[in-house]
Every structure is written in C-alpha cells, then in structure tokens.
Design a protein around this motif. Structure first.
Motif, short mmCIF file in Angstrom:
data_model
loop_
_atom_site.label_atom_id
_atom_site.label_comp_id
_atom_site.label_asym_id
_atom_site.label_seq_id
_atom_site.Cartn_x
_atom_site.Cartn_y
_atom_site.Cartn_z
N HIS A 1 0.86 -1.18 0.00
CA HIS A 1 0.00 0.00 0.00
C HIS A 1 0.90 1.24 0.00
N PRO A 2 1.16 1.83 -1.17
CA PRO A 2 2.06 2.98 -1.22
C PRO A 2 1.67 4.11 -0.27
N ALA A 3 0.38 4.37 -0.11
CA ALA A 3 -0.05 5.49 0.72
C ALA A 3 0.29 5.29 2.19
N GLN A 4 0.54 4.05 2.63
CA GLN A 4 0.89 3.84 4.03
C GLN A 4 2.24 4.46 4.37
N ALA A 5 3.06 4.71 3.35
CA ALA A 5 4.38 5.30 3.60
C ALA A 5 4.29 6.75 4.04
N VAL A 6 3.14 7.36 3.89
CA VAL A 6 3.01 8.78 4.25
C VAL A 6 3.00 8.98 5.76
#
Length: 544
Positions: free
Chosen positions: A512-517
């Motif tokens: 989940h790329p957005a979890q890196a935020v």
C-alpha cells in the motif's frame, strides 16, 4: 576479552525504591564478574509526569544522592556503569540523559537523548549536542537511548566517530526492539551493542488499566518488553534475557572485533560510504504528501535462476496475473528489451540491472522500453574493476500508483541510501541485489522499511539462511497512537514480511504505497522528520 552485562528491572514512582533496585542489580552484575554494566532508561522514575515542573522536581542533579550512590557502586566494584535518568540542567532544561561512570566513580561521559518518544516531548527537552565517544580501559564507548535506536543516524554517527561498543538504555514496550531495532545497529555498523530494557509497568500501576482502555490495548502491552541483550558486530545475539522478570545477562566480548569493518566480499562498510550524497539527511524537514495512486498494488519478485532462458515467460505470466511491479535480482541475465517484450499488453513495470560503460545501473522498464535509470551509488570490492563509475544521487520515479526509488546491489547495506529515498518521498523501493550476510535479510532490509515507513521489494540471488529477498509492506496498523484494524501486536514499526526463499521462482504480495506517508511513530515523534538533522555532522564528514 571484557565481561559485559545488560541488566533489566522495573521502576516505579518511588525514587528511593528505584535507587535501591539499581544498586542491587549493579551488585548482581558485578558479582558475576561484569566490568561494564548497562542499566535501562529512566532508572530514577517512571516516564510519567503531571507537568514539566513535576518532571524537573523529580529529575536527578549531578552530585545528588541518587547519582552519587550509583557512582559509589561503580567505584566499589571497579566497574563501568551506564544508566539513563532524567536530569535537571542548570539552564532550565530537563533531559533524558545517558550517564557513564568509571571504575573510580568519576563521570566519564553524558549524552542527552536527541529523539524523544511521544509524551516525553511534553516534559523533557531534546539534546542539543551529540553524545561523546568515551575512550576507556574496556574500549571506546558510545551511548544512546531507546527511540534513538529506532532510527539509524545516532548510532551511525557514534560508529563513524570510532565507537566499538554502543550502550543502549531502553524504556520500551515494543517487542521488535529485541528482534529488530537493537541487533541491526550492531550489524550495519559492525560494532558491539549492549542493550538494557525495562520490565514491569511503564506507567503508574494504579492508572494502567484506565490508560490501556483508552488506547484500546490489553494492559500487559504497556509493560517493558525486556529481552535485554548483547549483540556481536555481525548481528548475532550472544546473550538475551527473558521477555519478563528481572534479569542480568552476561557475555565475554572481544571488543577489537568492532575494528574490522570489512564484509566477506572485501567491502569496508564505512570507508565505502559516499558522504557527499547524504547532505539531504542534514536538511530541515519539509513534510510530505500522499502519492497520486490509491489502494493496494500487486508486486512480485521473479528469480530466473542460473539459467534465465525461461525468464521472459515467468515475467509475462506474472505481469498478466496483475503484478504492477516486478523486480529481478541484480545482473540476472535478462535484458531491458526482453523485459519490455515480456510485459507487452500490460501496465506492469520491471526493475532489473545491468553493467554498461563501467557503471552498474538499475533500469525501470515498461512495454515501451527503458523509462529510467538509477546508477549504483557505492563501490563494492565484489565489483572492483568492473564498476568504477557511480551515481551522484537517488532519483524517484512517478508511476500511476505511487513513487518508486531503485536501490541497486550493495547500496542496500547502507542505511543512508534508504533515508535518501524516504526524504525524496518514495513510497516503494525496488532493490535488485545479492545478499551475502545473514543480517541483511534477518534485520537489515526490515529495518530500512521500518525506520523509513517504506515498502520494499528486494530480489536477490540465493543468499545465506535460505533467503534470497523479501517483499516488505508498510502496515496500516502503526503503534499505539493510530487506530488499529487488528489486535495490537506490540510492534513499534515492523513491516509485514513476505519472504523470498532460495527455491522460489515467483513470489507475489500486495503493498500500500499510501501507508508510507504516515511516519508518526508516536504523538510528536516522526520517524523521518524527527531525525536529529542538525546533529548529523559525522555522517557528512569525509566528502568524496
């Protein structure tokens, strides 16, 4: 050989009782022959205060009865003793201080905690200077505390300034301190680490049920996680205490082993660094934004094996199954043209590497061909003579589902490389590499994901302990200070791990790329922006 001890115990709100515990445990360690004894963090009082004034009133002062008693015990046993306390400074600050007393009872060094955790920000002040490396009869010693070991900069700086043994005092409930954050600091810097954690309640016993209910976790998760330990420079844990209960763990260590910084392939892990590239780590934080994409992304590691004749078919089937990112091991024999043809008719991207014109490049390939190149940044003895041209920075590629960085070959062993990726707002890192030491996949890549909140897809050739790579996904559930979808597991910032084994040809998982935020490991504590960016001078020295 030097006999060292890591000591774990509980503390409470009674300063006098806490002192008695400290002295009793020092006596126990010295009775087992320890010449260097490490105690936990916040030995004088629980890290729980009603106000900053309350914290200052209960803090230690140099020369007070608490610290004089500890110094006297060090002198009685002719031992070096390191502990963590809150310390009232003359300028009005209250710090979390690591203090080292010598075998004559003299204060040999002190280091204020630079990265505070959660509520510590409410009643303590962060350190304004780096801690010293103290030359002693038992070796060159560096000190750090708890949250400072969940990021890489502080321990890296101590190693670069010559520390052979790092002394870590903890006050942590996190079970992944012992399995991940502590041993990786030894392996990545090739130093000894002695880590002493708390057990028992970390909050007032009469309030812990109420606090636990408010956080939505069982009260036992608000206890110190124990597992105090001694870790060798290769990342091997040579002695470890139980998860619960008072304990003294003792080990005989050869301190001089920490002077050897050379990997099995002949690469010196400190001398091969590129300090000139690391300047963004010392820049003021600027925050970050969410990636344009949303939801999960299917990623895959494809390993063609020693005979890559069938590689394009593997890549084609993996792309047609829905994988948007396919990562191959470094120099696996597949060309960019072959990869492009294999993903024709799909939206998949392939990451592979090649050596051309004495440079080792990671390639980002789609059906249209090569979309981008990332040149390897660090030299390695394994490729001496073949690769003599290196990159001058790390790029991030904008893809429909997020931002991708490529980290090539032995660039994966440097914590600075992944920090640069996080600072450039990468969400996912593709790593075509070759693992050569067990720690790289036991803790190294896991820590790179954890300390930066990065998703990592690492594809390697056959490696030690049967592991060839991993897919590491940043979890949505993230410490006590965010709403959890599942039960709390006691992990502070551990990725979700899909291992890639030596026998595997294709391994798939979702990230989940957005979890890196979300990098807020606790209220007021950001894993990336909270790094001590003003105090990382050692990381930049020796620019070349």
């Amino acid at each position: 050989m030097v006999r060292v001890a890591a000591v774990q115990f509980a503390t409470g709100l009674d300063v006098t009782a806490n002192l008695a515990t400290c002295l009793r445990m020092i006596d126990s360690a010295a009775g087992q022959g320890a010449e260097l004894i490490v105690l936990p963090e916040f030995c004088n009082h629980l890290s729980w205060y009603e106000s900053r004034e309350h914290a200052r009133r209960l803090a230690c002062r140099h020369g007070d009865p608490f610290l004089n008693a500890v110094a006297g015990r060090a002198a009685r046993h002719r031992a070096h003793v390191k502990l963590g306390v809150t310390l009232a400074r003359e300028d009005g600050r209250v710090t979390g201080a690591s203090l080292l007393y010598g075998p004559d009872g003299a204060l040999l060094g002190e280091a204020d905690k630079q990265v505070l955790m959660g509520a510590e920000n409410d009643h303590l002040d962060p350190g304004t200077a780096v801690g010293p490396v103290v030359a002693t009869a038992v070796g060159r010693l560096g000190m750090y505390a708890c949250m400072e070991g969940v990021i890489s900069e502080i321990t890296r700086g101590l190693a670069l300034r010559g520390a052979q043994v790092l002394l870590n005092s903890l006050n942590s409930f996190a079970v992944d301190e012992a399995s991940l954050h502590v041993p990786v600091r030894a392996a990545e810097n090739r130093v000894w680490v002695i880590a002493a954690n708390k057990v028992g309640p970390l909050l007032p016993a009469d309030r812990i049920e109420l606090i636990a209910a408010g956080l939505g976790v069982p009260p036992e998760w608000l206890h110190g996680a124990g597992e105090s330990q001694v870790v060798a420079p290769d990342g091997t844990v040579v002695a470890r205490a139980p998860r619960t209960g008072e304990a003294v763990v003792v080990a005989d260590v050869d301190v001089a082993l920490a002077d050897d910084k050379v990997r099995p392939d002949g690469t010196d892990v400190l001398a091969s660094r590129r300090p000139a590239l690391y300047r963004p780590i010392a820049a003021e934080p600027r925050g970050r934004t969410a990636p344009a994409g949303a939801g999960s992304v299917a990623v895959a590691v494809v390993r063609p094996g020693a005979r890559p004749a069938g590689a394009t078919e593997l890549i084609r089937r993996t792309a047609e199954s829905g994988a948007e990112l396919i990562v191959l091991p470094e120099l696996c024999g597949v060309t960019a043209g072959e990869a492009a043809r294999a993903v024709r008719g799909t939206t998949a991207h392939v990451v592979l590497s090649e050596i051309r014109d004495r440079a080792h490049d990671g390639l980002l390939v789609s059906a249209e061909g090569v979309l981008g190149r990332q040149r390897k940044l660090h030299p390695s003895a394994r490729q001496a003579g073949r690769v003599t041209v290196f990159g001058d920075g790390l790029e991030v590629f904008e893809l429909p589902w997020g931002r991708l960085a490529i980290i090539v070959g032995n660039d994966t062993i440097f914590p600075e490389t992944f920090r640069l990726a996080a600072l450039a707002d990468a969400d996912v890192v593709a790593a075509p590499f070759t693992p050569s030491e067990p720690w790289e996949l036991q803790s190294g890549l896991l820590e790179r994901a954890a300390e930066n909140r990065l998703n990592i897809v690492a594809a390697g050739h056959d490696g030690p302990d049967g592991l060839a790579g991993a897919i590491l996904a940043a979890p949505r559930d993230f410490t006590l200070w965010t709403a959890w979808e599942g039960p709390f597991t006691g992990r502070i910032s551990h990725p979700i791990v899909t291992p890639v084994k030596n026998d595997d040809r294709v391994v798939c998982a979702d990230v989940h790329p957005a979890q890196a935020v979300n990098r807020h490991v606790s209220r007021g504590t950001d894993l990336v922006d909270g790094r001590p960016w003003r105090l990382v001078g050692a990381l930049l020295e020796g620019d070349r």
